[in-house]
Design a protein around this motif. Structure first.
Motif, PDB file in Angstrom:
ATOM      1  N   TYR A  39       0.820  -1.209   0.000  1.00 31.62           N
ATOM      2  CA  TYR A  39       0.000   0.000   0.000  1.00 31.62           C
ATOM      3  C   TYR A  39       0.856   1.262   0.000  1.00 31.62           C
ATOM      4  O   TYR A  39       2.009   1.250   0.440  1.00 31.62           O
ATOM      5  CB  TYR A  39      -0.894   0.025   1.246  1.00 31.62           C
ATOM      6  N   ASP A  40       0.262   2.364  -0.471  1.00 32.34           N
ATOM      7  CA  ASP A  40       0.938   3.658  -0.328  1.00 32.34           C
ATOM      8  C   ASP A  40       0.569   4.261   1.023  1.00 32.34           C
ATOM      9  O   ASP A  40      -0.187   3.664   1.815  1.00 32.34           O
ATOM     10  CB  ASP A  40       0.623   4.595  -1.492  1.00 32.34           C
ATOM     11  N   LYS A  41       1.079   5.459   1.321  1.00 35.75           N
ATOM     12  CA  LYS A  41       0.886   6.042   2.653  1.00 35.75           C
ATOM     13  C   LYS A  41      -0.558   6.436   2.917  1.00 35.75           C
ATOM     14  O   LYS A  41      -0.944   6.653   4.072  1.00 35.75           O
ATOM     15  CB  LYS A  41       1.800   7.251   2.830  1.00 35.75           C
ATOM     16  N   THR A  42      -1.400   6.517   1.871  1.00 34.86           N
ATOM     17  CA  THR A  42      -2.812   6.833   2.053  1.00 34.86           C
ATOM     18  C   THR A  42      -3.657   5.586   2.265  1.00 34.86           C
ATOM     19  O   THR A  42      -4.866   5.681   2.470  1.00 34.86           O
ATOM     20  CB  THR A  42      -3.366   7.612   0.840  1.00 34.86           C
ATOM     21  N   LYS A  55      -3.880   3.143  -0.077  1.00 33.53           N
ATOM     22  CA  LYS A  55      -4.343   2.677  -1.375  1.00 33.53           C
ATOM     23  C   LYS A  55      -3.458   1.527  -1.855  1.00 33.53           C
ATOM     24  O   LYS A  55      -2.223   1.643  -1.832  1.00 33.53           O
ATOM     25  CB  LYS A  55      -4.298   3.816  -2.397  1.00 33.53           C
ATOM     26  N   HIS A  67       9.586   7.505   4.063  1.00 37.96           N
ATOM     27  CA  HIS A  67       8.477   7.714   4.992  1.00 37.96           C
ATOM     28  C   HIS A  67       8.810   7.291   6.417  1.00 37.96           C
ATOM     29  O   HIS A  67       7.955   7.393   7.314  1.00 37.96           O
ATOM     30  CB  HIS A  67       7.252   6.948   4.494  1.00 37.96           C
TER      31      HIS A  67
END
Length: 335
Positions: free
Chosen positions: A170-173, A175, A257
């Motif tokens: 997943y990405d940081k949002t 998604k 991140h």
């Protein structure tokens, strides 16, 4: 007493079509991506050492040292259970154009949206495969399922239903940006990235410390966490990232991140039987580990290499579980 002969399931013309189908076109039709290999072959991306011969008649895999024709390919990499189902997969595709067809180089366009494969009605196959076949701790498997990073996927192709393990990044949002499939069976070598997957978003287990462990595959990530738990080490403490290949792309993004990370431990496979394209000994994983460790040391990180005793950390886990079983047997006999 004469025996009745079993009728052939395919006509002579169909059998000719099966073996005249170009294996490169067939692989591309089924979602595999190819890139330039050498004078005689093309390389299947994200496959390790899988090469398809330019004449379209077969393949060779350097990592497993196996070779075969298009029927073997359908069984090994597409999950076909036998010759009949493999032939039906080949006959059901549109890759048949003779024996000299080559897939042309296509300019890469922008990636589209990643669409995750549908979830199976039950995750029993995936859970059984990971916990029993692979020896991964149930708490860890269920935690990854609860986070949506592991699930049982169900896909349909050419009238066949396939059940696979899905591993999601997943990405940081939150998604989903990456998804890898693997057959839930030790007898199948099927593994494939879903179309539009972005390998810079790896399968990750977020931790709390300043250390991250990097692996090639999600199963090794969970196996390493299991080994830590078996030795009384908190499996949630450190960060873990799986690349899905020999690369540092997902690690680079993860570090962006997580500025708190200061130490990187490279846990690539120990390919003692590996060979390069020329057939010479080549420990792919450990050579890459040395390159990566030096690269990130130059960037200011403390770097280490943790080499599995066997080929990978899942094999290490299974070997350790075997030792625990042997040690427990005398105690059981004494009771």
């Amino acid at each position: 007493m004469s025996k009745s002969s079993r009728p052939m399931p395919f006509t002579e013309e169909q059998m000719k079509q099966v073996f005249d189908t170009n294996i490169i076109d067939f692989a591309v039709q089924n979602g595999f991506q190819i890139e330039k290999g050498d004078r005689y072959t093309v390389h299947v991306k994200n496959s390790g050492g899988l090469y398809l011969f330019n004449h379209g008649r077969g393949y060779y895999c350097f990592s497993t040292q196996t070779k075969g024709n298009i029927v073997d390919f359908a069984k090994e990499y597409l999950g076909a259970s036998d010759f009949k189902s493999a032939a039906e997969l080949i006959l059901g595709c549109s890759a048949y154009e003779g024996t000299t067809s080559l897939v042309p180089n296509i300019e890469k366009g922008p990636k589209g949206e990643l669409v995750l494969p549908p979830k199976d009605k039950s995750f029993d196959r995936t859970i059984a495969y990971l916990t029993h076949t692979r020896g991964i701790d149930k708490e860890i498997v269920y935690a990854m399922i609860a986070e949506g990073k592991v699930y049982g996927a169900r896909t349909e192709k050419n009238g066949y239903t396939f059940h696979n393990c899905a591993f999601v990044g997943y990405d940081k949002t939150g998604k989903p940006r990456y998804c890898a499939l693997r057959a839930p069976s030790s007898d199948s070598k099927f593994r494939q990235d879903i179309e539009n997957s972005d390998k810079t978003y790896g399968f990750c287990m977020e931790g709390r410390s300043n250390r991250v462990y990097e692996f090639e595959a999600p199963i090794d990530v969970m196996s390493h966490a299991t080994l830590c738990k078996l030795h009384g080490i908190g499996w949630r403490e450190d960060h873990r990232v799986a690349e899905g290949c020999l690369s540092d792309k997902a690690l680079y993004r993860y570090l962006q991140h997580h500025p708190e990370i200061e130490e990187i431990v490279f846990c690539y496979d120990n390919d003692v039987d590996g060979k390069d394209a020329k057939g010479q000994p080549h420990n792919h994983g450990q050579i890459q580990a040395e390159i990566s460790a030096e690269t990130f040391a130059d960037l200011g990180y403390k770097t280490f290499i943790q080499t599995p005793n066997t080929k990978d950390f899942n094999q290490d886990l299974m070997a350790y579980r075997g030792l625990l079983t042997q040690e427990a047997m005398p105690q059981e006999l004494e009771r």
